[in-house]
Design a protein around this motif. Structure first.
Motif, PDB file in Angstrom:
ATOM      1  N   LYS A 208       0.874  -1.205  -0.079  1.00  0.00           N
ATOM      2  CA  LYS A 208      -0.004   0.010   0.060  1.00  0.00           C
ATOM      3  C   LYS A 208       0.758   1.215   0.056  1.00  0.00           C
ATOM      4  O   LYS A 208       0.643   2.098  -0.791  1.00  0.00           O
ATOM      5  N   GLU A 209       1.917   1.240   0.690  1.00  0.00           N
ATOM      6  CA  GLU A 209       2.824   2.550   0.906  1.00  0.00           C
ATOM      7  C   GLU A 209       3.674   2.533  -0.314  1.00  0.00           C
ATOM      8  O   GLU A 209       3.956   3.714  -0.935  1.00  0.00           O
ATOM      9  N   MET A 210       4.392   1.226  -0.928  1.00  0.00           N
ATOM     10  CA  MET A 210       5.181   1.425  -1.829  1.00  0.00           C
ATOM     11  C   MET A 210       4.396   1.616  -3.288  1.00  0.00           C
ATOM     12  O   MET A 210       4.960   2.425  -4.066  1.00  0.00           O
ATOM     13  N   ASP A 211       3.459   0.792  -3.541  1.00  0.00           N
ATOM     14  CA  ASP A 211       2.938   0.718  -4.945  1.00  0.00           C
ATOM     15  C   ASP A 211       1.528   0.897  -5.038  1.00  0.00           C
ATOM     16  O   ASP A 211       0.981   0.918  -6.023  1.00  0.00           O
ATOM     17  N   ASN A 212       0.945   1.583  -4.120  1.00  0.00           N
ATOM     18  CA  ASN A 212      -0.623   2.102  -4.045  1.00  0.00           C
ATOM     19  C   ASN A 212      -1.067   0.730  -4.475  1.00  0.00           C
ATOM     20  O   ASN A 212      -2.139   0.950  -5.231  1.00  0.00           O
ATOM     21  N   GLN A 213      -1.021  -0.338  -3.718  1.00  0.00           N
ATOM     22  CA  GLN A 213      -1.975  -1.514  -3.857  1.00  0.00           C
ATOM     23  C   GLN A 213      -2.567  -1.705  -2.677  1.00  0.00           C
ATOM     24  O   GLN A 213      -2.124  -1.427  -1.576  1.00  0.00           O
ATOM     25  N   VAL A 214      -3.870  -2.398  -2.933  1.00  0.00           N
ATOM     26  CA  VAL A 214      -4.633  -2.810  -1.774  1.00  0.00           C
ATOM     27  C   VAL A 214      -4.979  -4.268  -1.924  1.00  0.00           C
ATOM     28  O   VAL A 214      -5.201  -4.579  -3.182  1.00  0.00           O
ATOM     29  N   VAL A 215      -4.833  -4.859  -0.999  1.00  0.00           N
ATOM     30  CA  VAL A 215      -5.075  -6.531  -1.164  1.00  0.00           C
ATOM     31  C   VAL A 215      -6.275  -6.878  -0.319  1.00  0.00           C
ATOM     32  O   VAL A 215      -6.731  -6.327   0.730  1.00  0.00           O
ATOM     33  N   PHE A 216      -7.126  -7.834  -1.295  1.00  0.00           N
ATOM     34  CA  PHE A 216      -8.359  -8.276  -0.646  1.00  0.00           C
ATOM     35  C   PHE A 216      -8.402  -9.851  -0.837  1.00  0.00           C
ATOM     36  O   PHE A 216      -7.722 -10.084  -1.754  1.00  0.00           O
ATOM     37  N   LEU A 217      -9.197 -10.362   0.164  1.00  0.00           N
ATOM     38  CA  LEU A 217      -9.294 -11.981   0.065  1.00  0.00           C
ATOM     39  C   LEU A 217     -10.828 -11.663  -0.862  1.00  0.00           C
ATOM     40  O   LEU A 217     -11.474 -11.128  -0.562  1.00  0.00           O
ATOM     41  N   VAL A 218     -10.777 -12.556  -1.780  1.00  0.00           N
ATOM     42  CA  VAL A 218     -11.782 -12.436  -2.806  1.00  0.00           C
ATOM     43  C   VAL A 218     -12.698 -14.111  -2.911  1.00  0.00           C
ATOM     44  O   VAL A 218     -11.739 -15.084  -2.578  1.00  0.00           O
TER      45      VAL A 218
END
Length: 96
Positions: free
Chosen positions: A20-30
Motif C-alpha cells: 500500500k505504501e510503496m505501490d499504491n496497492q490494496v489486498v483483498f481476500l476474494v
C-alpha cells in the motif's frame, strides 16, 4: 455476481501494508470463483476509485500436521492485489 459476494475482506498484514505504501496497492481476500473483471467492478463500485491493474494469487489448500500426523485441513484462499490509479486511495483504518 454482486460486489458484496466478490470481496470478502481486506487483508491487513506487513506485506499488504508495504504494498500500500510503496505501490499504491490494496489486498483483498476474494471469492474463489471470481475473476479479474469481477474484482475490478466490485472495487470500483464499493469504494468509488479507479483501478489500474489487478493481480490474483491462488493459495492452495493444505493439510495441517502435528507430530507428523495429519490432523486437519487449511482451506485455500484467493487474494487480489489491486493497483489503484495515481491519486486514488482507500483508507480502512483512519485515525486508529
Amino acid at each position: 455476481m454482486e460486489y458484496t459476494r466478490v470481496l470478502h475482506k481486506p487483508l491487513v498484514s506487513e506485506k499488504a501494508t508495504w504494498a500500500k505504501e510503496m505501490d499504491n496497492q490494496v489486498v483483498f481476500l476474494v471469492d474463489k470463483a471470481s475473476n479479474k473483471v469481477e474484482v475490478r467492478k466490485a472495487v470500483e463500485k464499493a469504494f468509488g476509485v479507479k483501478v489500474e491493474r489487478i493481480n490474483i494469487v491462488n493459495k492452495r489448500p493444505r493439510t495441517r500436521r502435528r507430530f507428523g500426523r495429519e490432523v486437519g485441513r487449511v482451506p485455500g484462499t484467493k487474494k487480489a492485489y489491486v493497483t489503484l490509479a495515481p491519486g486514488e486511495k482507500i483508507e480502512f483504518f483512519e485515525g486508529v
